[in-house]
Design an enzyme around this catalytic site. Sequence first.
Site, PDB file in Angstrom:
ATOM      1  N   ASP A 286       1.104  -1.025  -0.052  1.00  0.00           N
ATOM      2  CA  ASP A 286       0.234  -0.007  -0.119  1.00  0.00           C
ATOM      3  C   ASP A 286       0.994   1.234  -0.511  1.00  0.00           C
ATOM      4  O   ASP A 286       1.932   0.880   0.121  1.00  0.00           O
ATOM      5  CB  ASP A 286      -1.183  -0.041   1.000  1.00  0.00           C
ATOM      6  CG  ASP A 286      -2.298   0.890   1.016  1.00  0.00           C
ATOM      7  OD1 ASP A 286      -2.387   1.048   0.160  1.00  0.00           O
ATOM      8  OD2 ASP A 286      -3.042   1.067   2.194  1.00  0.00           O
TER       9      ASP A 286
ATOM     10  N   TRP B 217       3.128   7.905  -2.389  1.00  0.00           N
ATOM     11  CA  TRP B 217       4.506   8.523  -2.835  1.00  0.00           C
ATOM     12  C   TRP B 217       4.305   9.366  -3.708  1.00  0.00           C
ATOM     13  O   TRP B 217       5.388  10.017  -3.827  1.00  0.00           O
ATOM     14  CB  TRP B 217       4.920   6.879  -3.143  1.00  0.00           C
ATOM     15  CG  TRP B 217       7.024   6.945  -3.338  1.00  0.00           C
ATOM     16  CD1 TRP B 217       7.385   6.924  -2.267  1.00  0.00           C
ATOM     17  CD2 TRP B 217       7.249   7.593  -4.395  1.00  0.00           C
ATOM     18  NE1 TRP B 217       8.376   7.417  -2.876  1.00  0.00           N
ATOM     19  CE2 TRP B 217       7.896   7.001  -4.112  1.00  0.00           C
ATOM     20  CE3 TRP B 217       6.366   8.054  -5.751  1.00  0.00           C
ATOM     21  CZ2 TRP B 217       9.486   6.974  -5.332  1.00  0.00           C
ATOM     22  CZ3 TRP B 217       7.404   7.876  -7.037  1.00  0.00           C
ATOM     23  CH2 TRP B 217       8.523   7.720  -6.764  1.00  0.00           C
TER      24      TRP B 217
ATOM     25  N   HIS C  63       2.318   3.941  -8.952  1.00  0.00           N
ATOM     26  CA  HIS C  63       2.407   2.269  -9.003  1.00  0.00           C
ATOM     27  C   HIS C  63       3.462   1.888  -9.694  1.00  0.00           C
ATOM     28  O   HIS C  63       3.615   0.741 -10.095  1.00  0.00           O
ATOM     29  CB  HIS C  63       0.980   2.597 -10.005  1.00  0.00           C
ATOM     30  CG  HIS C  63      -0.496   2.716  -9.498  1.00  0.00           C
ATOM     31  ND1 HIS C  63      -0.484   2.398  -8.206  1.00  0.00           N
ATOM     32  CD2 HIS C  63      -1.225   3.629  -9.952  1.00  0.00           C
ATOM     33  CE1 HIS C  63      -1.452   2.569  -7.903  1.00  0.00           C
ATOM     34  NE2 HIS C  63      -2.101   2.827  -8.608  1.00  0.00           N
TER      35      HIS C  63
ATOM     36  N   ARG D 288     -11.833   2.442  -8.951  1.00  0.00           N
ATOM     37  CA  ARG D 288     -10.733   3.573  -8.681  1.00  0.00           C
ATOM     38  C   ARG D 288     -11.035   4.624  -9.853  1.00  0.00           C
ATOM     39  O   ARG D 288     -11.870   3.452 -11.079  1.00  0.00           O
ATOM     40  CB  ARG D 288      -9.490   3.358  -8.672  1.00  0.00           C
ATOM     41  CG  ARG D 288      -9.323   1.963  -7.677  1.00  0.00           C
ATOM     42  CD  ARG D 288      -7.758   1.754  -6.744  1.00  0.00           C
ATOM     43  NE  ARG D 288      -7.279   1.959  -5.966  1.00  0.00           N
ATOM     44  CZ  ARG D 288      -6.057   1.957  -5.101  1.00  0.00           C
ATOM     45  NH1 ARG D 288      -5.095   2.710  -6.215  1.00  0.00           N
ATOM     46  NH2 ARG D 288      -6.173   1.449  -4.054  1.00  0.00           N
TER      47      ARG D 288
ATOM     48  N   LEU E 166      11.831 -19.716  -5.589  1.00  0.00           N
ATOM     49  CA  LEU E 166      10.774 -19.164  -5.063  1.00  0.00           C
ATOM     50  C   LEU E 166       9.415 -19.218  -5.626  1.00  0.00           C
ATOM     51  O   LEU E 166       9.578 -18.921  -6.745  1.00  0.00           O
ATOM     52  CB  LEU E 166      10.827 -17.530  -4.370  1.00  0.00           C
ATOM     53  CG  LEU E 166      10.188 -17.202  -4.354  1.00  0.00           C
ATOM     54  CD1 LEU E 166      10.405 -16.965  -2.795  1.00  0.00           C
ATOM     55  CD2 LEU E 166      10.405 -15.261  -4.397  1.00  0.00           C
TER      56      LEU E 166
ATOM     57  N   ARG F 151       2.343  -5.401   5.761  1.00  0.00           N
ATOM     58  CA  ARG F 151       1.507  -3.999   5.307  1.00  0.00           C
ATOM     59  C   ARG F 151       1.657  -3.142   5.194  1.00  0.00           C
ATOM     60  O   ARG F 151       2.546  -2.606   6.553  1.00  0.00           O
ATOM     61  CB  ARG F 151      -0.110  -4.443   6.293  1.00  0.00           C
ATOM     62  CG  ARG F 151      -0.953  -2.666   4.710  1.00  0.00           C
ATOM     63  CD  ARG F 151      -2.215  -3.061   5.233  1.00  0.00           C
ATOM     64  NE  ARG F 151      -2.642  -1.916   4.644  1.00  0.00           N
ATOM     65  CZ  ARG F 151      -4.279  -2.049   4.572  1.00  0.00           C
ATOM     66  NH1 ARG F 151      -4.957  -3.282   5.193  1.00  0.00           N
ATOM     67  NH2 ARG F 151      -4.448  -1.014   3.049  1.00  0.00           N
TER      68      ARG F 151
ATOM     69  N   SER G  87      -8.373  -5.855   4.284  1.00  0.00           N
ATOM     70  CA  SER G  87      -8.771  -5.890   3.227  1.00  0.00           C
ATOM     71  C   SER G  87      -8.447  -6.357   2.766  1.00  0.00           C
ATOM     72  O   SER G  87      -8.168  -6.961   1.600  1.00  0.00           O
ATOM     73  CB  SER G  87      -7.601  -4.768   2.510  1.00  0.00           C
ATOM     74  OG  SER G  87      -7.249  -3.394   3.273  1.00  0.00           O
TER      75      SER G  87
ATOM     76  N   GLU H 182       1.194 -13.809  11.595  1.00  0.00           N
ATOM     77  CA  GLU H 182       1.648 -12.711  12.527  1.00  0.00           C
ATOM     78  C   GLU H 182       1.186 -11.376  11.676  1.00  0.00           C
ATOM     79  O   GLU H 182       1.617 -11.463  10.667  1.00  0.00           O
ATOM     80  CB  GLU H 182       3.190 -12.796  12.911  1.00  0.00           C
ATOM     81  CG  GLU H 182       3.532 -14.012  13.859  1.00  0.00           C
ATOM     82  CD  GLU H 182       2.839 -13.882  14.867  1.00  0.00           C
ATOM     83  OE1 GLU H 182       2.522 -12.715  15.113  1.00  0.00           O
ATOM     84  OE2 GLU H 182       2.575 -14.648  15.732  1.00  0.00           O
TER      85      GLU H 182
END
Length: 233
Positions: free
Chosen positions: A13, A18, A30, A64, A125, A181, A189, A200
Amino acid sequence: MSIIPRHIAVIMDGNGRWAKNRKLPRGIGHRQGVKSAQRIIKSCVDLGVRYLTLYAFSTENWKRPPREIKIIMNLFLKYITASKTELPEHEKVRVRVIGRWHELPYGLPSKIQSIIDDTAKHEGLNLTLAINYGGRKEILDAIGAIIKDSKTINTKNVISEEFLQKYLYAPEIPDPDLLIRTAGEYRISNFLLWQMAYAEIYVTKKLWPDFGKSDLMEAMNDFQNRERRFGSV
Ligand code: FPP
């Protein structure tokens, strides 16, 4: 670092703030957000995290302005098309996408399908992008699929957590150990509602485009000092 969380999930977020702080259009925020995601993917590879799930676009984000949605979709398209070269190739990242991604515009579904297929055998990963994802919708989709299968299964005897889990978007992925977050809000959300049961939660004020490897390590350090009891004493 001694205890590495096996699965980290991130609510990325703060791209808009920013940009606003710099008097720039939100789209630039973005674009920086994608760069930040690329940095964190590489950091997870370096730090030995096995699963990373990024919340890129929620089912609520369609509210949006159309112009912003278009910019975000184009960034996804660019990222997914370029990911063959932009993912740490030698590390063999496996990409999955969760959510109602089949409904996305601009030819995204076929691009997504090909990155899923191309990386399906990779053993590095496990990167999961949540795109057009909603936690409630995931549970509804699971119930819908169960009803569809109900002619062939004896639902009376088999309804259990393990049974429902099999109908989620990516049943083979372990639950997140740590949810990060950015941008300071204390909310989940509609993200991974079922899977988040024992995660956690770590919230930082840092905005997503500013979040880097040292911030990730700070979150992981904090995680190490938590006592996880999973309901026991
Ligand atoms: C959150 O900032 C960002 C989004 C809801 C969507 C866009 C996410 C990215 C572009 C990163 C995607 C990464 C990959 C790997 C495809 P916000 O707009 O909610 O910020 P604000 O709350 O400050 O307005």
